[in-house]
Design an enzyme around this catalytic site. Structure first.
Site, PDB file in Angstrom:
ATOM      1  CE  LYS A   1      -3.945  -2.081  -0.139  1.00 42.95           C
ATOM      2  NZ  LYS A   1      -3.456  -3.439  -0.439  1.00 42.95           N
TER       3      LYS A   1
HETATM    4  C1  LIG Z   1      -9.829  -2.476  -1.689  1.00 39.55           C
HETATM    5  C2  LIG Z   1      -9.204  -3.243  -0.561  1.00 39.55           C
HETATM    6  N1  LIG Z   1      -9.895  -3.434   0.565  1.00 39.55           N
HETATM    7  C3  LIG Z   1      -9.367  -4.099   1.610  1.00 39.55           C
HETATM    8  C4  LIG Z   1      -8.092  -4.624   1.552  1.00 39.55           C
HETATM    9  C5  LIG Z   1      -7.580  -5.422   2.703  1.00 39.55           C
HETATM   10  O1  LIG Z   1      -6.403  -4.924   3.264  1.00 39.55           O
HETATM   11  P1  LIG Z   1      -5.393  -5.906   4.034  1.00 39.55           P
HETATM   12  O2  LIG Z   1      -4.556  -6.602   3.012  1.00 39.55           O
HETATM   13  O3  LIG Z   1      -4.576  -4.970   4.863  1.00 39.55           O
HETATM   14  O4  LIG Z   1      -6.207  -6.824   4.860  1.00 39.55           O
HETATM   15  C6  LIG Z   1      -7.335  -4.458   0.400  1.00 39.55           C
HETATM   16  C7  LIG Z   1      -5.976  -5.025   0.289  1.00 39.55           C
HETATM   17  O5  LIG Z   1      -5.414  -5.157  -0.774  1.00 39.55           O
HETATM   18  C8  LIG Z   1      -7.907  -3.750  -0.700  1.00 39.55           C
HETATM   19  O6  LIG Z   1      -7.236  -3.583  -1.837  1.00 39.55           O
END
Ligand SMILES: Cc1ncc(COP(=O)(O)O)c(C=O)c1O
Length: 405
Positions: A186
């Site tokens: 990210k």
């Molecule tokens: C649009 C979206 N929502 C939620 C998430 C979830 O994040 P995490 O990987 O930190 O659980 C991601 C992760 O890529 C995402 O792209």
């Protein structure tokens, strides 16, 4: 979305502070931690940087969505309207609180179509969950209007768009609650982590407790905390928060580089009349992690992707239409309602129904879309070379294949 590309001494220094006290947990151990409270510091930095009243750090973006949904009171049978182009975590989170993910079409913003949202509203709808995909923003103004009109909650999944804004407000801080992910890919990373942001104190108190077994955190003695409700463990660690503190201090630099490289690449692709770009509701607010572009037909787009692969230059160019993680077309586990533990039969039926609807309007967009990831470490020469190769492949394909094919 490469926060990890700029990584070094400041991250090590922040982590070292924690290593020196040995207190890796965010709560308690007040004397031993010698004034080092990295999670608390990062929550404050997030509130200051993004302009929200409250921030609750958790262990991932998925945990942030789950915590936000539970804190908003979304539970068994409640319908949450969300886009068919997102990451699987968005519907995972809805299912984990017992809600029904009501997937609907996207539009040329690559995010929730306000028209599709209107059509999907039923008496069971409780929340609209736009996903600000690929560094940009949804048509959040229109969605806010809909939520107001129908008395619905608005939860922004801004996990992919840290630093993007809409009409001067950062995405993730506009709705009733919003979330970022700080996973390794990210815009800023904690290695793993996430945050719930809100301007609503009650929601914050609920998120704070829900993410730590329901603790009320009312005193300094963890053992004496009360549990006003049942919660889970979605805590972030001090080591992860320490990395986040270093990364948030780099955010402006990351955004500046992304925007400059994005602009160069876009101007090169703009020279091809057949190439068009994603509609951005507030172009000035794009965080520019990706440049998302379209060709006139799926067949041309597939041919370009194939040629990029043949020339070993596909890396960094994402054809989401064939991607297993991001688009409904490949989510067979959701379409079949495959879970390890049993779902309530009504929920399973609803999940399968919504995942198997007609998404041809979204297919017509996603089949023609490629998102090119914007690198932070590209030199000017590398950027020029990347752009020229991309332009050359597109032109080569266009010269061979009719646009109406
Ligand atoms: C649009 C979206 N929502 C939620 C998430 C979830 O994040 P995490 O990987 O930190 O659980 C991601 C992760 O890529 C995402 O792209």
């Amino acid at each position: 979305m490469p926060g990890y590309e700029l990584f070094g001494a400041e991250e090590r220094r922040q982590v070292q502070d924690v290593m020196e006290t040995g207190i890796l947990m965010r709560y308690g151990f007040d004397a031993a931690r010698k004034g080092i409270w990295k999670s608390v510091e990062l929550e404050k930095a997030i509130c200051d940087r993004f302009g929200c009243s409250y921030a609750q750090l958790v262990s991932s973006g998925t945990a942030a969505l789950t915590t936000a949904l539970a804190s908003l009171g979304i539970g068994y049978g409640d319908e949450v309207i969300m886009p068919a182009f997102t990451f699987v975590a968005s519907f995972d989170a809805v299912l984990s609180v017992g809600g029904v993910p009501v997937l609907v079409d996207i539009d040329d913003t690559l995010t929730l179509s306000p028209d599709a949202v209107r059509k999907a509203i039923t008496p069971k709808t409780k929340c609209v969950m736009p996903v600000h995909m690929c560094g940009s923003m949804s048509d959040i103004g229109a969605l806010q209007e809909i939520c107001k009109e129908h008395h619905l909650l608005l939860l922004e999944d801004a996990c992919q768009s840290i630093g993007a804004s809409y009409k001067g407000k950062y995405v993730g801080t506009i709705g009733d609650a919003g979330t970022f992910s700080f996973d390794f890919v990210k815009t800023m990373t904690c290695a793993e982590g996430g945050v719930v942001m809100t301007n609503n104190k009650d929601l914050f108190i609920k998120s704070d407790g829900y993410s730590d077994h329901g603790h009320d955190h009312a005193g300094v003695d963890r053992g004496a905390d009360l549990h006003p409700f049942i919660g889970y463990n979605f805590r972030i660690s001090e080591l992860h928060a320490a990395i986040g503190l270093a990364q948030i201090s780099r955010l402006d630099q990351v955004l500046t580089i992304q925007r400059r490289n994005h602009q160069h690449l876009q101007s090169m692709l703009s020279a091809i009349p057949e190439v068009s770009f994603r509609r951005i509701p507030d172009a000035a607010g794009d965080s520019c992690t990706f440049l998302s572009w379209f060709l006139p037909t799926e067949s041309l787009t597939r041919a370009v992707v194939q040629e990029l692969k043949a020339q070993s230059i596909l890396a960094g160019n994402f054809y989401w239409f064939d991607n297993n993680w991001h688009y409904i077309r490949k989510w067979d586990h959701l379409k079949q309602g495959v879970t390890l533990n049993s779902l309530h039969p009504d929920l399973k039926k609803a999940v399968i129904h919504h995942a198997n609807k007609d998404f041809s309007a979204s297919d017509a967009i996603m089949g023609r879309c490629v998102s090119t990831a914007i690198g932070l470490l590209w030199t000017e020469d590398q950027l020029k070379e990347k752009g020229e190769k991309l332009v050359s492949v597109i032109k080569q394909v266009l010269s061979k294949q009719s646009v109406s094919a």
